[in-house]
Design a protein around this motif. Structure first.
Motif, mmCIF file in Angstrom:
data_model
loop_
_atom_site.group_PDB
_atom_site.id
_atom_site.type_symbol
_atom_site.label_atom_id
_atom_site.label_comp_id
_atom_site.label_asym_id
_atom_site.label_seq_id
_atom_site.Cartn_x
_atom_site.Cartn_y
_atom_site.Cartn_z
ATOM 1 N N PRO A 1 0.808 -1.229 0.000
ATOM 2 C CA PRO A 1 0.000 0.000 0.000
ATOM 3 C C PRO A 1 0.838 1.275 0.000
ATOM 4 O O PRO A 1 0.428 2.297 -0.560
ATOM 5 C CB PRO A 1 -0.819 -0.124 1.295
ATOM 6 C CG PRO A 1 -0.851 -1.584 1.595
ATOM 7 C CD PRO A 1 0.455 -2.133 1.104
ATOM 8 N N ASP A 2 2.012 1.228 0.615
ATOM 9 C CA ASP A 2 2.876 2.415 0.652
ATOM 10 C C ASP A 2 3.448 2.758 -0.715
ATOM 11 O O ASP A 2 3.988 3.853 -0.911
ATOM 12 C CB ASP A 2 4.027 2.199 1.634
ATOM 13 C CG ASP A 2 3.549 2.066 3.075
ATOM 14 O OD1 ASP A 2 2.442 2.567 3.377
ATOM 15 O OD2 ASP A 2 4.274 1.438 3.880
ATOM 16 N N LYS A 3 3.353 1.810 -1.659
ATOM 17 C CA LYS A 3 3.905 2.030 -3.000
ATOM 18 C C LYS A 3 2.811 2.297 -4.033
ATOM 19 O O LYS A 3 3.083 2.265 -5.236
ATOM 20 C CB LYS A 3 4.718 0.801 -3.429
ATOM 21 C CG LYS A 3 5.995 0.583 -2.618
ATOM 22 C CD LYS A 3 7.011 1.674 -2.905
ATOM 23 C CE LYS A 3 8.320 1.411 -2.201
ATOM 24 N NZ LYS A 3 9.333 2.464 -2.508
ATOM 25 N N ARG A 4 1.585 2.545 -3.551
ATOM 26 C CA ARG A 4 0.489 2.787 -4.484
ATOM 27 C C ARG A 4 0.834 3.963 -5.406
ATOM 28 O O ARG A 4 1.271 5.020 -4.954
ATOM 29 C CB ARG A 4 -0.812 3.066 -3.726
ATOM 30 C CG ARG A 4 -2.028 3.212 -4.625
ATOM 31 C CD ARG A 4 -3.314 3.286 -3.839
ATOM 32 N NE ARG A 4 -3.674 1.988 -3.287
ATOM 33 C CZ ARG A 4 -3.700 1.711 -1.994
ATOM 34 N NH1 ARG A 4 -3.346 2.634 -1.113
ATOM 35 N NH2 ARG A 4 -4.050 0.520 -1.562
ATOM 36 N N GLY A 5 0.643 3.762 -6.702
ATOM 37 C CA GLY A 5 0.941 4.804 -7.678
ATOM 38 C C GLY A 5 2.349 4.736 -8.232
ATOM 39 O O GLY A 5 2.669 5.434 -9.193
ATOM 40 N N GLY B 1 20.637 -16.004 -0.356
ATOM 41 C CA GLY B 1 20.021 -14.738 0.038
ATOM 42 C C GLY B 1 18.883 -14.288 -0.852
ATOM 43 O O GLY B 1 18.604 -13.091 -0.958
ATOM 44 N N PHE B 2 18.182 -15.222 -1.484
ATOM 45 C CA PHE B 2 17.092 -14.857 -2.392
ATOM 46 C C PHE B 2 15.996 -14.060 -1.693
ATOM 47 O O PHE B 2 15.373 -13.186 -2.288
ATOM 48 C CB PHE B 2 16.478 -16.106 -3.021
ATOM 49 C CG PHE B 2 17.384 -16.819 -3.981
ATOM 50 C CD1 PHE B 2 17.728 -16.240 -5.191
ATOM 51 C CD2 PHE B 2 17.898 -18.069 -3.677
ATOM 52 C CE1 PHE B 2 18.566 -16.898 -6.076
ATOM 53 C CE2 PHE B 2 18.734 -18.729 -4.564
ATOM 54 C CZ PHE B 2 19.073 -18.141 -5.765
ATOM 55 N N LYS B 3 15.739 -14.378 -0.427
ATOM 56 C CA LYS B 3 14.648 -13.709 0.289
ATOM 57 C C LYS B 3 14.960 -12.256 0.642
ATOM 58 O O LYS B 3 14.075 -11.495 1.028
ATOM 59 C CB LYS B 3 14.318 -14.492 1.565
ATOM 60 C CG LYS B 3 13.523 -15.779 1.335
ATOM 61 C CD LYS B 3 12.077 -15.465 0.985
ATOM 62 C CE LYS B 3 11.226 -16.719 0.971
ATOM 63 N NZ LYS B 3 9.808 -16.432 0.692
ATOM 64 N N SER B 4 16.223 -11.855 0.543
ATOM 65 C CA SER B 4 16.605 -10.492 0.922
ATOM 66 C C SER B 4 16.566 -9.514 -0.245
ATOM 67 O O SER B 4 17.007 -8.378 -0.118
ATOM 68 C CB SER B 4 18.001 -10.497 1.553
ATOM 69 O OG SER B 4 18.970 -10.975 0.628
ATOM 70 N N VAL B 5 16.038 -9.943 -1.393
ATOM 71 C CA VAL B 5 15.941 -9.061 -2.563
ATOM 72 C C VAL B 5 14.676 -8.214 -2.413
ATOM 73 O O VAL B 5 13.570 -8.644 -2.736
ATOM 74 C CB VAL B 5 15.916 -9.878 -3.877
ATOM 75 C CG1 VAL B 5 15.729 -8.968 -5.085
ATOM 76 C CG2 VAL B 5 17.217 -10.664 -4.015
ATOM 77 N N GLY C 1 11.845 -2.439 -2.355
ATOM 78 C CA GLY C 1 11.035 -1.431 -1.683
ATOM 79 C C GLY C 1 9.612 -1.889 -1.449
ATOM 80 O O GLY C 1 8.843 -1.232 -0.751
ATOM 81 N N TRP C 2 9.263 -3.035 -2.011
ATOM 82 C CA TRP C 2 7.921 -3.604 -1.847
ATOM 83 C C TRP C 2 7.881 -4.648 -0.734
ATOM 84 O O TRP C 2 6.862 -5.266 -0.491
ATOM 85 C CB TRP C 2 7.450 -4.216 -3.166
ATOM 86 C CG TRP C 2 6.771 -3.234 -4.072
ATOM 87 C CD1 TRP C 2 5.429 -3.107 -4.291
ATOM 88 C CD2 TRP C 2 7.395 -2.238 -4.895
ATOM 89 N NE1 TRP C 2 5.179 -2.097 -5.192
ATOM 90 C CE2 TRP C 2 6.373 -1.543 -5.584
ATOM 91 C CE3 TRP C 2 8.721 -1.863 -5.116
ATOM 92 C CZ2 TRP C 2 6.630 -0.500 -6.472
ATOM 93 C CZ3 TRP C 2 8.987 -0.815 -5.988
ATOM 94 C CH2 TRP C 2 7.944 -0.154 -6.655
ATOM 95 N N GLY C 3 9.001 -4.874 -0.074
ATOM 96 C CA GLY C 3 9.060 -5.860 0.992
ATOM 97 C C GLY C 3 9.700 -7.154 0.548
ATOM 98 O O GLY C 3 10.127 -7.302 -0.600
#
Length: 453
Positions: A55-59, A384-388, A391-393
Protein backbone atom coordinates in the motif's frame (compact mmCIF):
# COMPACT_ATOMS: atom_id res chain seq x y z
CA UNK A 1 1.96 -25.60 -6.25
CA UNK A 2 1.57 -27.16 -9.67
CA UNK A 3 1.24 -24.96 -12.73
CA UNK A 4 -2.03 -26.69 -13.62
CA UNK A 5 -3.69 -25.15 -10.53
CA UNK A 6 -3.23 -21.61 -11.81
CA UNK A 7 -6.25 -19.98 -13.46
CA UNK A 8 -6.06 -19.39 -17.19
CA UNK A 9 -3.97 -16.29 -17.79
CA UNK A 10 -2.13 -14.31 -20.41
CA UNK A 11 1.20 -12.52 -20.09
CA UNK A 12 1.46 -9.50 -22.36
CA UNK A 13 5.07 -8.52 -22.95
CA UNK A 14 6.12 -5.15 -24.24
CA UNK A 15 8.99 -4.60 -26.63
CA UNK A 16 12.35 -5.55 -25.05
CA UNK A 17 14.78 -2.65 -24.72
CA UNK A 18 18.45 -2.36 -23.86
CA UNK A 19 19.23 -0.61 -20.57
CA UNK A 20 22.71 0.91 -20.45
CA UNK A 21 24.64 2.46 -17.54
CA UNK A 22 23.20 5.83 -16.54
CA UNK A 23 26.65 7.48 -16.61
CA UNK A 24 29.81 7.07 -18.71
CA UNK A 25 31.81 3.89 -18.01
CA UNK A 26 35.26 2.64 -19.09
CA UNK A 27 35.60 1.25 -22.61
CA UNK A 28 37.92 -1.71 -22.25
CA UNK A 29 38.27 -5.47 -22.65
CA UNK A 30 38.33 -7.53 -19.47
CA UNK A 31 39.27 -11.25 -19.51
CA UNK A 32 37.17 -13.70 -17.57
CA UNK A 33 38.96 -16.10 -15.25
CA UNK A 34 39.85 -19.59 -16.46
CA UNK A 35 37.14 -20.89 -14.11
CA UNK A 36 34.52 -18.47 -15.48
CA UNK A 37 34.83 -19.51 -19.11
CA UNK A 38 34.63 -23.31 -18.94
CA UNK A 39 32.09 -25.01 -21.20
CA UNK A 40 29.93 -25.88 -18.19
CA UNK A 41 29.48 -22.17 -17.38
CA UNK A 42 28.29 -21.17 -20.83
CA UNK A 43 24.59 -20.96 -20.11
CA UNK A 44 22.07 -18.62 -18.47
CA UNK A 45 20.92 -19.23 -14.89
CA UNK A 46 17.40 -18.04 -14.12
CA UNK A 47 15.72 -16.78 -10.97
CA UNK A 48 12.31 -15.44 -10.00
CA UNK A 49 11.00 -13.22 -7.20
CA UNK A 50 7.26 -12.82 -6.49
CA UNK A 51 6.01 -9.74 -4.62
CA UNK A 52 2.64 -8.84 -3.15
CA UNK A 53 1.19 -5.33 -3.41
CA UNK A 54 2.51 -2.74 -0.95
CA UNK A 55 0.00 0.00 0.00
CA UNK A 56 2.88 2.42 0.65
CA UNK A 57 3.91 2.03 -3.00
CA UNK A 58 0.49 2.79 -4.48
CA UNK A 59 0.94 4.80 -7.68
CA UNK A 60 4.56 3.72 -8.16
CA UNK A 61 5.44 1.52 -11.11
CA UNK A 62 7.84 -1.27 -10.05
CA UNK A 63 9.12 -1.68 -13.62
CA UNK A 64 10.08 2.00 -13.82
CA UNK A 65 11.69 1.96 -10.37
CA UNK A 66 13.72 -1.16 -11.14
CA UNK A 67 14.74 0.03 -14.59
CA UNK A 68 16.09 3.31 -13.21
CA UNK A 69 17.97 1.53 -10.39
CA UNK A 70 19.34 -1.02 -12.86
CA UNK A 71 20.85 1.73 -15.02
CA UNK A 72 22.51 3.24 -11.94
CA UNK A 73 23.85 -0.12 -10.73
CA UNK A 74 25.40 -0.80 -14.14
CA UNK A 75 27.70 2.20 -13.69
CA UNK A 76 29.66 0.30 -11.04
CA UNK A 77 28.98 -3.15 -12.56
CA UNK A 78 29.69 -1.96 -16.10
CA UNK A 79 31.12 -5.30 -17.37
CA UNK A 80 27.58 -6.73 -17.04
CA UNK A 81 26.47 -4.26 -19.72
CA UNK A 82 29.11 -5.59 -22.12
CA UNK A 83 29.34 -8.57 -24.47
CA UNK A 84 31.38 -11.76 -24.45
CA UNK A 85 33.94 -12.36 -27.18
CA UNK A 86 35.90 -15.54 -27.76
CA UNK A 87 39.62 -15.30 -28.41
CA UNK A 88 42.33 -17.87 -29.19
CA UNK A 89 42.12 -21.05 -27.14
CA UNK A 90 38.38 -20.47 -26.54
CA UNK A 91 39.30 -17.74 -24.05
CA UNK A 92 36.35 -15.50 -23.16
CA UNK A 93 36.70 -11.78 -22.58
CA UNK A 94 34.13 -9.08 -21.89
CA UNK A 95 34.06 -6.24 -24.36
CA UNK A 96 32.93 -3.38 -22.14
CA UNK A 97 31.15 -0.92 -24.40
CA UNK A 98 27.97 -0.11 -22.41
CA UNK A 99 25.93 -2.12 -24.90
CA UNK A 100 23.31 -2.73 -22.20
CA UNK A 101 21.25 -5.50 -20.63
CA UNK A 102 17.89 -6.63 -22.01
CA UNK A 103 14.81 -5.42 -20.15
CA UNK A 104 11.12 -5.95 -20.79
CA UNK A 105 7.93 -4.91 -19.02
CA UNK A 106 4.92 -7.23 -18.95
CA UNK A 107 1.39 -7.55 -17.57
CA UNK A 108 -0.35 -10.69 -16.29
CA UNK A 109 -4.01 -11.35 -15.42
CA UNK A 110 -2.99 -12.88 -12.09
CA UNK A 111 -2.67 -11.92 -8.45
CA UNK A 112 0.17 -12.88 -6.13
CA UNK A 113 -2.33 -15.05 -4.24
CA UNK A 114 -3.00 -17.11 -7.38
CA UNK A 115 0.42 -18.74 -6.99
CA UNK A 116 -0.45 -20.12 -3.57
CA UNK A 117 2.37 -20.93 -1.18
CA UNK A 118 5.25 -21.47 -3.59
CA UNK A 119 8.10 -22.89 -1.52
CA UNK A 120 10.51 -24.46 -3.99
CA UNK A 121 11.42 -24.50 -7.67
CA UNK A 122 10.26 -24.89 -10.33
CA UNK A 123 8.18 -21.71 -10.14
CA UNK A 124 4.73 -22.23 -11.74
CA UNK A 125 4.76 -21.39 -15.46
CA UNK A 126 8.23 -19.87 -15.08
CA UNK A 127 8.66 -19.69 -18.85
CA UNK A 128 6.11 -16.85 -18.91
CA UNK A 129 8.04 -14.72 -16.43
CA UNK A 130 11.63 -14.89 -17.69
CA UNK A 131 12.84 -13.40 -20.94
CA UNK A 132 14.55 -15.94 -23.15
CA UNK A 133 17.24 -15.08 -25.69
CA UNK A 134 17.55 -16.50 -29.19
CA UNK A 135 18.53 -20.15 -29.48
CA UNK A 136 20.59 -21.66 -32.30
CA UNK A 137 19.89 -25.34 -33.03
CA UNK A 138 18.39 -25.71 -29.57
CA UNK A 139 21.41 -24.19 -27.82
CA UNK A 140 21.40 -20.76 -26.24
CA UNK A 141 24.67 -19.04 -27.18
CA UNK A 142 26.43 -16.63 -24.83
CA UNK A 143 28.83 -14.97 -27.28
CA UNK A 144 27.85 -11.45 -28.35
CA UNK A 145 24.58 -11.60 -26.40
CA UNK A 146 23.34 -9.49 -23.46
CA UNK A 147 24.75 -10.91 -20.23
CA UNK A 148 21.54 -10.25 -18.30
CA UNK A 149 17.86 -10.49 -19.24
CA UNK A 150 15.24 -8.99 -16.91
CA UNK A 151 11.45 -9.14 -17.06
CA UNK A 152 9.21 -7.24 -14.64
CA UNK A 153 5.63 -8.53 -14.81
CA UNK A 154 2.95 -6.39 -13.15
CA UNK A 155 0.11 -8.34 -11.52
CA UNK A 156 -3.48 -7.09 -11.34
CA UNK A 157 -3.34 -7.04 -7.53
CA UNK A 158 -0.56 -4.43 -7.53
CA UNK A 159 2.19 -6.95 -6.93
CA UNK A 160 4.77 -8.01 -9.49
CA UNK A 161 7.23 -10.70 -10.56
CA UNK A 162 10.92 -10.00 -11.12
CA UNK A 163 12.48 -12.59 -13.43
CA UNK A 164 16.14 -12.56 -14.38
CA UNK A 165 18.56 -14.64 -16.40
CA UNK A 166 22.30 -14.16 -15.85
CA UNK A 167 25.07 -15.49 -18.05
CA UNK A 168 26.81 -17.88 -15.64
CA UNK A 169 30.21 -17.11 -17.15
CA UNK A 170 30.16 -13.69 -15.52
CA UNK A 171 28.51 -14.31 -12.14
CA UNK A 172 27.79 -17.20 -9.81
CA UNK A 173 24.76 -17.28 -7.48
CA UNK A 174 26.28 -15.13 -4.69
CA UNK A 175 27.72 -12.75 -7.28
CA UNK A 176 24.37 -12.38 -9.01
CA UNK A 177 22.66 -11.77 -5.68
CA UNK A 178 25.26 -9.10 -4.86
CA UNK A 179 24.30 -7.26 -8.04
CA UNK A 180 20.56 -7.66 -7.43
CA UNK A 181 20.95 -6.29 -3.90
CA UNK A 182 22.79 -3.30 -5.36
CA UNK A 183 19.75 -2.65 -7.59
CA UNK A 184 17.51 -3.01 -4.51
CA UNK A 185 19.50 -0.51 -2.45
CA UNK A 186 19.38 2.04 -5.26
CA UNK A 187 15.66 1.38 -5.82
CA UNK A 188 15.06 2.10 -2.12
CA UNK A 189 16.84 5.45 -2.39
CA UNK A 190 20.48 4.78 -1.51
CA UNK A 191 23.02 7.02 -3.24
CA UNK A 192 25.39 4.10 -3.84
CA UNK A 193 25.43 0.33 -3.13
CA UNK A 194 26.80 -0.77 0.24
CA UNK A 195 29.27 -3.16 -1.45
CA UNK A 196 31.73 -1.86 -4.04
CA UNK A 197 32.20 -4.50 -6.76
CA UNK A 198 35.61 -5.96 -7.51
CA UNK A 199 36.58 -7.71 -10.76
CA UNK A 200 39.47 -9.78 -9.33
CA UNK A 201 39.41 -12.49 -12.01
CA UNK A 202 43.20 -12.69 -12.17
CA UNK A 203 43.26 -14.81 -9.01
CA UNK A 204 41.62 -17.72 -10.85
CA UNK A 205 43.83 -17.72 -13.93
CA UNK A 206 45.82 -20.79 -14.96
CA UNK A 207 49.45 -20.90 -13.94
CA UNK A 208 52.21 -20.36 -16.49
CA UNK A 209 52.98 -24.09 -16.50
CA UNK A 210 49.58 -25.75 -16.54
CA UNK A 211 49.85 -28.79 -14.31
CA UNK A 212 46.51 -30.00 -12.94
CA UNK A 213 47.45 -31.49 -9.58
CA UNK A 214 44.23 -33.37 -8.77
CA UNK A 215 42.37 -36.20 -10.56
CA UNK A 216 39.38 -33.96 -11.42
CA UNK A 217 36.97 -36.83 -12.00
CA UNK A 218 34.34 -34.23 -12.84
CA UNK A 219 35.92 -33.89 -16.30
CA UNK A 220 36.41 -37.58 -17.13
CA UNK A 221 33.89 -40.29 -17.98
CA UNK A 222 33.11 -42.85 -15.25
CA UNK A 223 34.35 -46.40 -15.55
CA UNK A 224 32.32 -49.58 -16.04
CA UNK A 225 29.06 -50.01 -17.85
CA UNK A 226 27.94 -51.88 -20.91
CA UNK A 227 26.78 -50.72 -24.33
CA UNK A 228 23.53 -49.22 -23.00
CA UNK A 229 23.70 -45.44 -22.42
CA UNK A 230 22.78 -43.89 -19.08
CA UNK A 231 18.98 -43.74 -19.05
CA UNK A 232 19.11 -40.31 -17.38
CA UNK A 233 20.64 -39.00 -20.60
CA UNK A 234 18.21 -40.70 -22.97
CA UNK A 235 14.77 -40.66 -21.30
CA UNK A 236 12.49 -38.06 -22.97
CA UNK A 237 11.26 -35.22 -20.76
CA UNK A 238 7.69 -36.46 -21.24
CA UNK A 239 8.62 -39.74 -19.54
CA UNK A 240 10.18 -38.03 -16.52
CA UNK A 241 8.48 -37.45 -13.17
CA UNK A 242 9.34 -34.45 -10.98
CA UNK A 243 8.58 -34.60 -7.25
CA UNK A 244 9.79 -32.16 -4.55
CA UNK A 245 11.17 -33.94 -1.49
CA UNK A 246 11.16 -32.11 1.85
CA UNK A 247 13.85 -32.90 4.40
CA UNK A 248 12.68 -31.30 7.63
CA UNK A 249 13.70 -31.85 11.26
CA UNK A 250 12.25 -35.39 11.41
CA UNK A 251 13.88 -36.51 8.15
CA UNK A 252 17.24 -35.01 9.12
CA UNK A 253 17.03 -36.73 12.51
CA UNK A 254 16.37 -40.06 10.76
CA UNK A 255 19.34 -39.59 8.45
CA UNK A 256 21.60 -38.57 11.31
CA UNK A 257 20.70 -41.77 13.16
CA UNK A 258 22.06 -43.72 10.18
CA UNK A 259 25.36 -41.86 10.17
CA UNK A 260 28.31 -43.54 11.91
CA UNK A 261 28.45 -42.42 15.58
CA UNK A 262 31.67 -40.47 15.08
CA UNK A 263 30.07 -38.43 12.25
CA UNK A 264 26.70 -37.57 13.76
CA UNK A 265 27.75 -34.37 15.45
CA UNK A 266 30.03 -33.17 12.65
CA UNK A 267 27.86 -33.71 9.58
CA UNK A 268 25.98 -30.86 7.94
CA UNK A 269 22.41 -30.89 6.67
CA UNK A 270 23.70 -30.61 3.10
CA UNK A 271 26.01 -33.62 3.53
CA UNK A 272 23.17 -35.73 4.93
CA UNK A 273 20.68 -34.81 2.21
CA UNK A 274 23.22 -35.09 -0.62
CA UNK A 275 24.37 -38.54 0.54
CA UNK A 276 20.77 -39.72 0.95
CA UNK A 277 19.55 -38.53 -2.46
CA UNK A 278 22.64 -39.89 -4.25
CA UNK A 279 22.28 -43.29 -2.57
CA UNK A 280 18.51 -43.55 -3.18
CA UNK A 281 18.80 -42.30 -6.74
CA UNK A 282 21.46 -44.90 -7.54
CA UNK A 283 19.31 -47.71 -6.16
CA UNK A 284 16.19 -46.46 -7.98
CA UNK A 285 17.92 -46.25 -11.36
CA UNK A 286 19.16 -49.83 -11.10
CA UNK A 287 22.73 -49.28 -12.27
CA UNK A 288 24.91 -52.37 -12.60
CA UNK A 289 27.04 -53.27 -9.58
CA UNK A 290 30.29 -52.59 -11.49
CA UNK A 291 29.17 -49.26 -12.96
CA UNK A 292 30.82 -46.21 -11.44
CA UNK A 293 28.33 -43.61 -10.18
CA UNK A 294 29.13 -40.09 -9.07
CA UNK A 295 27.84 -37.23 -7.00
CA UNK A 296 29.23 -33.94 -8.23
CA UNK A 297 28.50 -30.88 -6.15
CA UNK A 298 29.46 -27.24 -6.04
CA UNK A 299 31.82 -26.18 -3.25
CA UNK A 300 31.78 -22.41 -2.71
CA UNK A 301 35.18 -20.84 -2.05
CA UNK A 302 33.73 -17.69 -0.48
CA UNK A 303 34.54 -17.20 3.18
CA UNK A 304 37.50 -19.59 3.16
CA UNK A 305 40.70 -18.29 4.71
CA UNK A 306 42.92 -19.96 2.12
CA UNK A 307 41.08 -18.34 -0.82
CA UNK A 308 42.06 -14.64 -0.96
CA UNK A 309 38.93 -13.28 -2.62
CA UNK A 310 38.75 -9.49 -2.79
CA UNK A 311 35.73 -7.89 -1.11
CA UNK A 312 32.94 -7.35 -3.62
CA UNK A 313 34.06 -10.15 -5.98
CA UNK A 314 31.10 -11.25 -8.09
CA UNK A 315 32.60 -13.82 -10.47
CA UNK A 316 32.53 -17.60 -10.21
CA UNK A 317 34.26 -18.70 -7.02
CA UNK A 318 33.53 -22.38 -6.79
CA UNK A 319 34.59 -25.78 -8.06
CA UNK A 320 32.84 -29.06 -8.69
CA UNK A 321 34.03 -31.80 -6.40
CA UNK A 322 33.20 -35.47 -6.94
CA UNK A 323 32.33 -38.41 -4.74
CA UNK A 324 32.60 -41.67 -6.71
CA UNK A 325 32.06 -45.38 -6.18
CA UNK A 326 30.63 -48.34 -8.05
CA UNK A 327 26.88 -48.72 -7.66
CA UNK A 328 27.50 -52.00 -5.85
CA UNK A 329 29.88 -50.41 -3.34
CA UNK A 330 27.58 -47.45 -2.71
CA UNK A 331 24.40 -49.47 -2.19
CA UNK A 332 26.17 -52.02 0.02
CA UNK A 333 27.93 -49.35 2.07
CA UNK A 334 24.76 -47.37 2.82
CA UNK A 335 24.60 -43.93 4.43
CA UNK A 336 27.84 -44.23 6.36
CA UNK A 337 29.87 -45.02 3.24
CA UNK A 338 28.11 -42.34 1.17
CA UNK A 339 28.70 -39.72 3.88
CA UNK A 340 32.41 -40.51 4.08
CA UNK A 341 32.75 -40.01 0.32
CA UNK A 342 30.77 -36.74 0.39
CA UNK A 343 32.76 -35.27 3.29
CA UNK A 344 36.08 -36.24 1.70
CA UNK A 345 35.11 -34.63 -1.63
CA UNK A 346 33.88 -31.48 0.11
CA UNK A 347 37.14 -30.99 2.02
CA UNK A 348 39.24 -31.40 -1.14
CA UNK A 349 38.41 -27.94 -2.53
CA UNK A 350 41.20 -25.52 -1.61
CA UNK A 351 42.72 -22.54 -3.44
CA UNK A 352 45.28 -24.93 -4.94
CA UNK A 353 42.40 -27.11 -6.15
CA UNK A 354 40.79 -24.10 -7.84
CA UNK A 355 44.06 -23.21 -9.57
CA UNK A 356 44.32 -26.84 -10.70
CA UNK A 357 40.84 -26.50 -12.26
CA UNK A 358 42.02 -23.37 -14.06
CA UNK A 359 45.09 -25.25 -15.34
CA UNK A 360 42.89 -28.07 -16.60
CA UNK A 361 40.58 -25.66 -18.41
CA UNK A 362 43.43 -24.15 -20.39
CA UNK A 363 45.33 -27.40 -21.05
CA UNK A 364 42.24 -29.37 -22.13
CA UNK A 365 40.30 -26.81 -24.14
CA UNK A 366 37.78 -25.82 -21.42
CA UNK A 367 35.76 -29.08 -21.39
CA UNK A 368 32.24 -29.74 -20.18
CA UNK A 369 31.95 -31.78 -16.99
CA UNK A 370 31.02 -35.45 -17.36
CA UNK A 371 27.30 -36.30 -17.25
CA UNK A 372 27.12 -40.10 -17.51
CA UNK A 373 25.87 -41.72 -14.27
CA UNK A 374 26.52 -38.40 -12.53
CA UNK A 375 24.21 -36.45 -10.25
CA UNK A 376 25.12 -32.74 -10.03
CA UNK A 377 23.82 -30.67 -7.12
CA UNK A 378 24.04 -27.05 -6.04
CA UNK A 379 22.94 -25.82 -2.62
CA UNK A 380 21.42 -22.35 -3.01
CA UNK A 381 19.96 -22.28 0.51
CA UNK A 382 22.28 -19.51 1.63
CA UNK A 383 22.30 -17.37 -1.54
CA UNK A 384 20.02 -14.74 0.04
CA UNK A 385 17.09 -14.86 -2.39
CA UNK A 386 14.65 -13.71 0.29
CA UNK A 387 16.60 -10.49 0.92
CA UNK A 388 15.94 -9.06 -2.56
CA UNK A 389 13.73 -6.10 -1.60
CA UNK A 390 13.12 -3.38 -4.19
CA UNK A 391 11.03 -1.43 -1.68
CA UNK A 392 7.92 -3.60 -1.85
CA UNK A 393 9.06 -5.86 0.99
CA UNK A 394 10.36 -9.41 1.19
CA UNK A 395 9.35 -11.65 -1.73
CA UNK A 396 6.71 -14.32 -1.25
CA UNK A 397 8.97 -16.54 -3.35
CA UNK A 398 12.60 -15.96 -4.16
CA UNK A 399 14.79 -18.55 -5.80
CA UNK A 400 15.65 -20.46 -8.96
CA UNK A 401 13.04 -20.45 -11.70
CA UNK A 402 13.69 -24.10 -12.50
CA UNK A 403 14.44 -27.17 -10.39
CA UNK A 404 17.89 -27.37 -11.93
CA UNK A 405 19.94 -25.83 -14.70
CA UNK A 406 22.07 -27.44 -17.33
CA UNK A 407 21.97 -29.74 -20.31
CA UNK A 408 19.40 -32.35 -19.22
CA UNK A 409 16.49 -32.65 -16.75
CA UNK A 410 17.26 -34.72 -13.68
CA UNK A 411 21.04 -34.56 -14.02
CA UNK A 412 21.32 -31.25 -12.14
CA UNK A 413 19.46 -30.26 -8.99
CA UNK A 414 19.08 -27.26 -6.67
CA UNK A 415 18.80 -27.68 -2.90
CA UNK A 416 16.83 -24.80 -1.38
CA UNK A 417 15.33 -23.89 1.99
CA UNK A 418 11.58 -23.68 2.60
CA UNK A 419 8.84 -24.49 5.09
CA UNK A 420 6.30 -27.28 5.05
CA UNK A 421 2.61 -27.09 5.95
CA UNK A 422 3.48 -27.31 9.67
CA UNK A 423 5.76 -24.29 9.46
CA UNK A 424 8.87 -26.43 9.85
CA UNK A 425 11.92 -25.27 7.92
CA UNK A 426 13.85 -27.76 5.85
CA UNK A 427 15.67 -28.53 2.63
CA UNK A 428 13.67 -29.06 -0.55
CA UNK A 429 15.06 -31.16 -3.40
CA UNK A 430 12.95 -31.19 -6.62
CA UNK A 431 13.96 -34.64 -7.87
CA UNK A 432 13.46 -35.54 -11.53
CA UNK A 433 13.60 -39.21 -12.55
CA UNK A 434 12.13 -41.59 -15.13
CA UNK A 435 8.57 -42.34 -14.05
CA UNK A 436 9.26 -46.00 -13.40
CA UNK A 437 12.14 -45.11 -11.05
CA UNK A 438 10.32 -42.49 -8.96
CA UNK A 439 8.30 -44.91 -6.82
CA UNK A 440 11.44 -46.91 -5.99
CA UNK A 441 13.22 -43.65 -5.10
CA UNK A 442 10.39 -42.59 -2.79
CA UNK A 443 10.49 -45.90 -0.95
CA UNK A 444 14.27 -45.70 -0.55
CA UNK A 445 14.03 -42.17 0.89
CA UNK A 446 11.27 -43.18 3.29
CA UNK A 447 13.41 -46.05 4.51
CA UNK A 448 16.45 -43.87 5.17
CA UNK A 449 14.63 -40.95 6.78
CA UNK A 450 12.34 -42.92 9.13
CA UNK A 451 13.48 -42.41 12.70
CA UNK A 452 14.55 -45.52 14.57
CA UNK A 453 13.11 -46.16 18.03
Amino acid sequence: MASSLLPAFTVRRGEPVLVSPSAPTPRETKPLSDIDDGEGMRFYSSGIHLYRANPDKRGQDPAAVIREALAKALVLYYPLAGRLKEEAGRKLVVECGAQGVMFVEAEADLTAADFGDVQSPPFPCFEQFILESTTVAGVEPVIDRPLLYIQVTRLKCGGFIFGQRFCHCVVDAPGGMQFEKAICELARGAATPSITPSWGREMFMARQQQQPSYPHLEYSEPSGGGPEPDRMLTTPASDMSRVPFFFGPNEIAGLRQRAPPHMRGATSRFELVAACVWLCRTAALGYGADEEVRLSFIVNARGRKDVPLPEGFYGNAFAYSVAAATAGELCAGGMGFALELVKKAKSAVTYDYLLSVADLMVSRGRPLFALTRTYIVSDVSHAGFKSVDFGWGEPLYGGPAKGGEGPLPGVTNYFSRSKNGKGEEGTVVPVCLPKDAMEKFQLEVQGLTAQQL
